[in-house]
Design a protein around this motif. Structure first.
Motif, PDB file in Angstrom:
ATOM      1  N   ASN A 104     -10.202 -15.761   6.654  1.00 48.72           N
ATOM      2  CA  ASN A 104      -8.938 -16.185   6.053  1.00 48.72           C
ATOM      3  C   ASN A 104      -7.879 -15.090   6.075  1.00 48.72           C
ATOM      4  N   GLY A 105      -8.036 -14.155   7.005  1.00 46.58           N
ATOM      5  CA  GLY A 105      -6.926 -13.288   7.347  1.00 46.58           C
ATOM      6  C   GLY A 105      -6.766 -11.994   6.585  1.00 46.58           C
ATOM      7  N   ILE A 106      -7.859 -11.401   6.078  1.00 43.68           N
ATOM      8  CA  ILE A 106      -7.719 -10.141   5.351  1.00 43.68           C
ATOM      9  C   ILE A 106      -7.054  -9.064   6.209  1.00 43.68           C
ATOM     10  N   PHE A 107      -7.427  -8.984   7.497  1.00 48.71           N
ATOM     11  CA  PHE A 107      -6.846  -7.940   8.344  1.00 48.71           C
ATOM     12  C   PHE A 107      -5.410  -8.272   8.773  1.00 48.71           C
ATOM     13  N   ASP A 108      -5.042  -9.550   8.728  1.00 43.60           N
ATOM     14  CA  ASP A 108      -3.647  -9.905   8.983  1.00 43.60           C
ATOM     15  C   ASP A 108      -2.746  -9.345   7.893  1.00 43.60           C
ATOM     16  N   LEU A 109      -3.307  -9.148   6.714  1.00 45.90           N
ATOM     17  CA  LEU A 109      -2.529  -8.655   5.581  1.00 45.90           C
ATOM     18  C   LEU A 109      -2.649  -7.143   5.402  1.00 45.90           C
ATOM     19  N   THR A 110      -3.828  -6.585   5.650  1.00 43.27           N
ATOM     20  CA  THR A 110      -4.059  -5.170   5.332  1.00 43.27           C
ATOM     21  C   THR A 110      -4.406  -4.319   6.545  1.00 43.27           C
ATOM     22  N   GLY A 111      -4.469  -4.913   7.734  1.00 40.86           N
ATOM     23  CA  GLY A 111      -4.927  -4.164   8.907  1.00 40.86           C
ATOM     24  C   GLY A 111      -3.828  -3.492   9.700  1.00 40.86           C
ATOM     25  N   HIS A 112      -2.680  -3.215   9.073  1.00 43.10           N
ATOM     26  CA  HIS A 112      -1.540  -2.646   9.790  1.00 43.10           C
ATOM     27  C   HIS A 112      -1.468  -1.134   9.618  1.00 43.10           C
ATOM     28  N   ASP A 113      -0.916  -0.455  10.635  1.00 42.25           N
ATOM     29  CA  ASP A 113      -0.691   0.978  10.530  1.00 42.25           C
ATOM     30  C   ASP A 113       0.368   1.288   9.472  1.00 42.25           C
ATOM     31  N   ASP A 114       1.433   0.508   9.473  1.00 42.29           N
ATOM     32  CA  ASP A 114       2.570   0.770   8.594  1.00 42.29           C
ATOM     33  C   ASP A 114       2.249   0.312   7.169  1.00 42.29           C
ATOM     34  N   PRO A 115       2.327   1.227   6.181  1.00 39.62           N
ATOM     35  CA  PRO A 115       2.027   0.820   4.805  1.00 39.62           C
ATOM     36  C   PRO A 115       3.005  -0.213   4.260  1.00 39.62           C
ATOM     37  N   TYR A 116       4.194  -0.319   4.855  1.00 38.08           N
ATOM     38  CA  TYR A 116       5.139  -1.352   4.418  1.00 38.08           C
ATOM     39  C   TYR A 116       4.533  -2.737   4.635  1.00 38.08           C
ATOM     40  N   PHE A 117       3.863  -2.922   5.762  1.00 36.09           N
ATOM     41  CA  PHE A 117       3.228  -4.200   6.051  1.00 36.09           C
ATOM     42  C   PHE A 117       1.995  -4.411   5.179  1.00 36.09           C
ATOM     43  N   ARG A 118       1.222  -3.337   4.958  1.00 35.05           N
ATOM     44  CA  ARG A 118       0.037  -3.463   4.116  1.00 35.05           C
ATOM     45  C   ARG A 118       0.407  -3.812   2.672  1.00 35.05           C
ATOM     46  N   ALA A 119       1.617  -3.432   2.280  1.00 34.08           N
ATOM     47  CA  ALA A 119       2.074  -3.708   0.921  1.00 34.08           C
ATOM     48  C   ALA A 119       2.932  -4.961   0.842  1.00 34.08           C
ATOM     49  N   ALA A 120       2.878  -5.803   1.872  1.00 40.13           N
ATOM     50  CA  ALA A 120       3.676  -7.037   1.852  1.00 40.13           C
ATOM     51  C   ALA A 120       3.212  -7.997   0.767  1.00 40.13           C
ATOM     52  N   THR A 121       1.955  -7.855   0.344  1.00 42.80           N
ATOM     53  CA  THR A 121       1.441  -8.680  -0.743  1.00 42.80           C
ATOM     54  C   THR A 121       0.280  -7.952  -1.396  1.00 42.80           C
ATOM     55  N   ALA A 156      -3.343   1.406  -4.583  1.00 44.17           N
ATOM     56  CA  ALA A 156      -2.533   2.608  -4.388  1.00 44.17           C
ATOM     57  C   ALA A 156      -2.820   3.251  -3.035  1.00 44.17           C
ATOM     58  N   ILE A 157      -4.071   3.155  -2.592  1.00 39.04           N
ATOM     59  CA  ILE A 157      -4.433   3.673  -1.269  1.00 39.04           C
ATOM     60  C   ILE A 157      -3.942   2.739  -0.182  1.00 39.04           C
ATOM     61  N   VAL A 158      -4.226   1.460  -0.348  1.00 39.14           N
ATOM     62  CA  VAL A 158      -3.831   0.469   0.660  1.00 39.14           C
ATOM     63  C   VAL A 158      -2.320   0.493   0.873  1.00 39.14           C
ATOM     64  N   TRP A 159      -1.558   0.576  -0.215  1.00 37.12           N
ATOM     65  CA  TRP A 159      -0.100   0.509  -0.143  1.00 37.12           C
ATOM     66  C   TRP A 159       0.558   1.844   0.184  1.00 37.12           C
ATOM     67  N   GLY A 160      -0.224   2.913   0.301  1.00 39.44           N
ATOM     68  CA  GLY A 160       0.332   4.209   0.667  1.00 39.44           C
ATOM     69  C   GLY A 160       1.259   4.787  -0.383  1.00 39.44           C
ATOM     70  N   LEU A 161       0.876   4.731  -1.655  1.00 36.09           N
ATOM     71  CA  LEU A 161       1.744   5.254  -2.702  1.00 36.09           C
ATOM     72  C   LEU A 161       1.753   6.774  -2.761  1.00 36.09           C
ATOM     73  N   GLY A 162       0.801   7.423  -2.116  1.00 37.33           N
ATOM     74  CA  GLY A 162       0.856   8.874  -2.022  1.00 37.33           C
ATOM     75  C   GLY A 162      -0.130   9.595  -2.918  1.00 37.33           C
ATOM     76  N   PRO A 163      -0.045  10.920  -2.953  1.00 33.83           N
ATOM     77  CA  PRO A 163      -1.037  11.725  -3.675  1.00 33.83           C
ATOM     78  C   PRO A 163      -0.810  11.790  -5.174  1.00 33.83           C
ATOM     79  N   ARG A 164       0.387  11.446  -5.634  1.00 39.33           N
ATOM     80  CA  ARG A 164       0.708  11.581  -7.065  1.00 39.33           C
ATOM     81  C   ARG A 164       0.565  10.235  -7.776  1.00 39.33           C
ATOM     82  N   VAL A 165      -0.633   9.693  -7.746  1.00 42.16           N
ATOM     83  CA  VAL A 165      -0.904   8.408  -8.386  1.00 42.16           C
ATOM     84  C   VAL A 165      -1.952   8.620  -9.470  1.00 42.16           C
ATOM     85  N   THR A 166      -1.664   8.137 -10.662  1.00 42.79           N
ATOM     86  CA  THR A 166      -2.617   8.208 -11.770  1.00 42.79           C
ATOM     87  C   THR A 166      -2.829   6.816 -12.327  1.00 42.79           C
TER      88      THR A 166
END
Length: 358
Positions: free
Chosen positions: A177-194, A294-304
């Motif tokens: 049902n498309g998990i990699f269509d949503l999270t399998g992108h290089d660009d974190p902007y696409f991974r954070a689309a939903t 936070a990892i999937v969406w590429g929020l960076g190292p300063r996440v708590t």
């Protein structure tokens, strides 16, 4: 050819301090990132065109409505779990989807990663999930430790046949049902689309349990509107965000408002990895989902991410930061001991070779 890239979604700029030595990852996995962490990049100046134009050009790579795809995926996962009598341990199906969200194909044009995953036998499938979590713990021990509830089950000494069967059924539902269509992108902007984890959490958990936790899931579109409000309240609509600016959600759920704020920041030419992010939720599964996201969406190292009641523990974020420092130090100590043990064993092998040759 193996398609699984354990660290493909972890940008080098999004990693916390890493140990001087590196772990040996099994041959089925590969790390495409250097062991050193470059300085956090500065926010792009206002004159720099925002990535929105290029994003629009590349949008066909994403489903037309990623929120709808995420909901259908969650419905399929929930159905697979409940119809196969998975039980009350909903951290298992949520953890499966979370682990799959953490990986992506090395080569988009290479072999079908979903098929490779499903071609594994039951023991290999559990081992794969265990290695995904272990590999990401090396990179982000602070966040993966917060997500412990989602992956502790993979370390059980034995898995009964029914648990293995349901694990495969949920895995199949997520992949088909498309998990990699949503999270399998290089660009974190696409991974954070939903947010793929929020609807899974909502649909696998009973209505009674949600009510008991006071848990109400914000629809994605509403979250995006609120995210823009958060940006405005922080002054990011009228001025350029500065590195180190802090965005906090005291009732973060799976992190949906943080996602919306990060996307809004990217669309204005900013880099979420240069910001500070924090979220608190009383539900350990929700807090775990925020940590993974936070990892999937590429929020960076300063996440708590803290798991606490914000009303009774106003210092929850500071306490979580101390816990994060402790687990990172623990990781570094483990790697230090591993390096010493490796050096001793190498020296012993050399000594044995000399003795044998004498």
């Amino acid at each position: 050819m193996t398609q699984l890239d354990l660290f493909a979604d972890v940008d080098a700029t999004n990693e916390p301090p890493r140990p001087k030595t590196t772990a040996k990852i099994p041959a089925t996995f590969a790390s495409s990132k250097p062991a050193t962490v470059p300085p956090t990049p500065a926010i792009k100046p206002a004159a720099t065109p925002a990535p929105a134009a290029s994003v629009r050009a590349l949008r066909p790579r994403l489903p037309k409505n990623p929120h709808e795809v995420a909901l259908r995926l969650a419905e399929a996962v929930s159905s697979a779990w409940h119809t196969q009598h998975g039980g009350t341990a909903i951290e298992v199906p949520i953890g499966i989807v979370a682990a799959l969200a953490l990986i992506r194909p090395k080569d988009p044009k290479g072999p079908d990663l979903a098929r490779q995953i499903l071609n594994q036998d039951d023991d290999q499938l559990i081992k794969m999930y265990r290695e995904i979590w272990a590999g990401h713990w090396i990179q982000r021990p602070d966040l993966i430790d917060r997500a412990r509830i989602l992956h502790e089950w993979t370390n059980d000494d034995e898995h009964d046949k029914h648990r293995l069967y349901v694990t495969r059924a949920v895995t199949q539902a997520a992949l088909r049902n498309g998990i990699f269509d949503l999270t399998g992108h290089d660009d974190p902007y696409f991974r954070a689309a939903t947010d793929v984890l929020s609807p899974v959490m909502a649909l696998t958990r009973s209505a009674g349990a949600q009510k008991g936790l006071g848990e109400y899931h914000t629809p994605a579109h509403v979250g995006e509107m609120i995210g823009h409000v958060v940006m405005a309240e922080a002054g990011f609509i009228t001025r350029d965000p500065k590195p180190g600016d802090h965005i906090h959600d005291p009732a973060c759920g799976s992190g949906g408002l943080l996602r919306a704020a990060a996307q809004g920041l990217r669309e204005r030419g900013g880099d979420p990895a240069s910001m500070r992010w924090s979220g608190v939720d009383i539900d350990p599964i929700a807090a775990a989902c925020t940590a993974v996201n936070a990892i999937v969406w590429g929020l960076g190292p300063r996440v708590t991410v803290a798991c606490a009641d914000t009303l009774t523990r106003p210092d929850a974020v500071e306490e979580a930061m101390a816990e994060a420092r402790a687990v990172i130090e623990h990781r570094d100590q483990l790697f230090g001991r591993a390096a010493v043990i490796g050096a001793v064993r190498k020296a012993q092998r050399l000594f044995d070779q000399v003795v044998a040759a004498a």
